[in-house]
Design a protein around this motif. Structure first.
Motif, PDB file in Angstrom:
ATOM      1  N   PHE A  46      15.764  -0.705 -14.640  1.00 29.41           N
ATOM      2  CA  PHE A  46      15.573  -0.916 -12.861  1.00 29.41           C
ATOM      3  C   PHE A  46      14.088  -1.340 -12.935  1.00 29.41           C
ATOM      4  CE2 PHE A  46      19.498   0.835 -12.107  1.00 29.41           C
ATOM      5  CZ  PHE A  46      19.743   0.359 -10.908  1.00 29.41           C
ATOM      6  N   THR A  47      13.603  -2.388 -11.982  1.00 33.51           N
ATOM      7  CA  THR A  47      12.120  -2.498 -11.631  1.00 33.51           C
ATOM      8  C   THR A  47      11.939  -2.026 -10.190  1.00 33.51           C
ATOM      9  OG1 THR A  47      12.143  -4.625 -12.966  1.00 33.51           O
ATOM     10  CG2 THR A  47      10.477  -4.400 -11.338  1.00 33.51           C
ATOM     11  N   VAL A  48      10.832  -1.461  -9.849  1.00 32.74           N
ATOM     12  CA  VAL A  48      10.594  -0.766  -8.430  1.00 32.74           C
ATOM     13  C   VAL A  48       9.587  -1.842  -7.918  1.00 32.74           C
ATOM     14  CG1 VAL A  48       8.969   0.666  -9.295  1.00 32.74           C
ATOM     15  CG2 VAL A  48       9.892   0.895  -7.097  1.00 32.74           C
ATOM     16  N   PHE A  49       9.738  -2.205  -6.719  1.00 29.14           N
ATOM     17  CA  PHE A  49       8.747  -2.788  -5.808  1.00 29.14           C
ATOM     18  C   PHE A  49       8.583  -1.833  -4.755  1.00 29.14           C
ATOM     19  CE2 PHE A  49      11.395  -6.171  -7.577  1.00 29.14           C
ATOM     20  CZ  PHE A  49      10.533  -7.146  -8.257  1.00 29.14           C
ATOM     21  N   HIS A  50       7.229  -1.462  -4.787  1.00 26.82           N
ATOM     22  CA  HIS A  50       6.881  -0.321  -3.839  1.00 26.82           C
ATOM     23  C   HIS A  50       5.514  -0.841  -2.975  1.00 26.82           C
ATOM     24  CE1 HIS A  50       4.656   3.468  -2.596  1.00 26.82           C
ATOM     25  NE2 HIS A  50       6.026   3.558  -2.188  1.00 26.82           N
ATOM     26  N   ILE A  51       5.711  -0.670  -1.615  1.00 25.33           N
ATOM     27  CA  ILE A  51       4.719  -0.967  -0.655  1.00 25.33           C
ATOM     28  C   ILE A  51       4.459   0.426  -0.006  1.00 25.33           C
ATOM     29  CG2 ILE A  51       4.068  -2.539   1.328  1.00 25.33           C
ATOM     30  CD1 ILE A  51       6.160  -4.401   0.249  1.00 25.33           C
ATOM     31  N   PRO A  52       3.304   0.842  -0.189  1.00 27.84           N
ATOM     32  CA  PRO A  52       3.023   2.090   0.332  1.00 27.84           C
ATOM     33  C   PRO A  52       2.451   1.920   1.861  1.00 27.84           C
ATOM     34  CG  PRO A  52       1.396   1.789  -1.189  1.00 27.84           C
ATOM     35  CD  PRO A  52       2.406   0.609  -1.393  1.00 27.84           C
ATOM     36  N   ARG A  53       2.319   2.859   2.396  1.00 27.17           N
ATOM     37  CA  ARG A  53       1.539   2.901   3.980  1.00 27.17           C
ATOM     38  C   ARG A  53       0.238   3.810   3.717  1.00 27.17           C
ATOM     39  NH1 ARG A  53       3.963   4.549   9.757  1.00 27.17           N
ATOM     40  NH2 ARG A  53       2.304   3.854  10.923  1.00 27.17           N
ATOM     41  N   PRO A  54      -0.715   3.122   3.311  1.00 21.87           N
ATOM     42  CA  PRO A  54      -2.065   3.698   3.069  1.00 21.87           C
ATOM     43  C   PRO A  54      -2.475   4.515   4.131  1.00 21.87           C
ATOM     44  CG  PRO A  54      -2.259   1.196   3.631  1.00 21.87           C
ATOM     45  CD  PRO A  54      -0.861   1.525   3.768  1.00 21.87           C
ATOM     46  N   ASN A  55      -3.269   5.683   3.888  1.00 16.23           N
ATOM     47  CA  ASN A  55      -3.843   6.621   4.392  1.00 16.23           C
ATOM     48  C   ASN A  55      -3.020   7.257   5.437  1.00 16.23           C
ATOM     49  OD1 ASN A  55      -6.153   5.892   2.817  1.00 16.23           O
ATOM     50  ND2 ASN A  55      -6.529   4.286   4.368  1.00 16.23           N
ATOM     51  N   LYS A  56      -1.929   7.363   5.668  1.00 12.43           N
ATOM     52  CA  LYS A  56      -1.031   8.040   6.590  1.00 12.43           C
ATOM     53  C   LYS A  56       0.241   8.756   5.900  1.00 12.43           C
ATOM     54  CE  LYS A  56      -1.970   4.762  10.296  1.00 12.43           C
ATOM     55  NZ  LYS A  56      -1.358   3.862  11.322  1.00 12.43           N
ATOM     56  N   HIS A  78      17.942  -3.721 -10.355  1.00 15.81           N
ATOM     57  CA  HIS A  78      18.394  -3.553 -11.808  1.00 15.81           C
ATOM     58  C   HIS A  78      17.914  -5.029 -12.330  1.00 15.81           C
ATOM     59  CE1 HIS A  78      21.102  -3.788 -15.109  1.00 15.81           C
ATOM     60  NE2 HIS A  78      21.399  -2.579 -14.822  1.00 15.81           N
ATOM     61  N   SER A  79      17.569  -4.904 -13.582  1.00 17.16           N
ATOM     62  CA  SER A  79      16.843  -5.908 -14.224  1.00 17.16           C
ATOM     63  C   SER A  79      17.862  -7.290 -14.426  1.00 17.16           C
ATOM     64  CB  SER A  79      16.670  -5.656 -15.702  1.00 17.16           C
ATOM     65  OG  SER A  79      17.630  -5.329 -16.501  1.00 17.16           O
ATOM     66  N   LEU A  80      19.148  -7.221 -14.128  1.00 19.78           N
ATOM     67  CA  LEU A  80      20.089  -8.241 -14.224  1.00 19.78           C
ATOM     68  C   LEU A  80      19.611  -9.298 -13.037  1.00 19.78           C
ATOM     69  CD1 LEU A  80      23.314  -6.851 -15.171  1.00 19.78           C
ATOM     70  CD2 LEU A  80      21.695  -7.890 -16.890  1.00 19.78           C
ATOM     71  N   PHE A  81      18.823  -8.733 -12.110  1.00 18.62           N
ATOM     72  CA  PHE A  81      18.540  -9.759 -10.800  1.00 18.62           C
ATOM     73  C   PHE A  81      17.360 -10.309 -11.121  1.00 18.62           C
ATOM     74  CE2 PHE A  81      22.332  -7.080  -9.985  1.00 18.62           C
ATOM     75  CZ  PHE A  81      23.251  -8.196  -9.396  1.00 18.62           C
TER      76      PHE A  81
END
Length: 105
Positions: free
Chosen positions: A82-92, A102-105
């Motif tokens: 698996f690969t992760v795409f993470h968008i944090p919410r900064p400072n909160k 999944h890596s197949l996609f």
């Protein structure tokens, strides 16, 4: 008086029986509002594997850009395909999204 009508000949109704015969691969995905993924790596891995998910979207990761994202590292160690795409919410507190694909996609 309503003079509009529906032309049923223009409608397409997919048949689950017919689509099962075509051997078309299906995409399996889920969305979860986790309210923090800290200390939930095992649970997330279990959800992904037991449901054979291709994509798992998590809202409210509660991870920010300053946090050492140990939970994400633990998940990717258990699920190396698996690969992760993470968008944090900064400072909160709260917020943030993660998308495990999944890596197949």
């Amino acid at each position: 008086m309503n003079t509009r009508s529906v032309n049923a000949a223009n409608s397409i109704y997919p048949s689950t029986v017919e689509s099962a015969k075509t051997n078309v691969p299906r995409l399996s995905l889920a969305v979860w509002n986790a309210q923090s993924i800290n200390r939930k790596a095992a649970m997330i891995c279990d959800i992904i594997t037991s449901n054979r998910l291709d994509i798992f979207a998590i809202t409210e990761t509660w991870l920010n850009s300053e946090t050492n994202n140990i939970a994400i590292v633990e998940i990717l160690n258990i699920l190396p395909d698996f690969t992760v795409f993470h968008i944090p919410r900064p400072n909160k507190k709260g917020g943030g999204i993660a998308l495990f694909v999944h890596s197949l996609f």
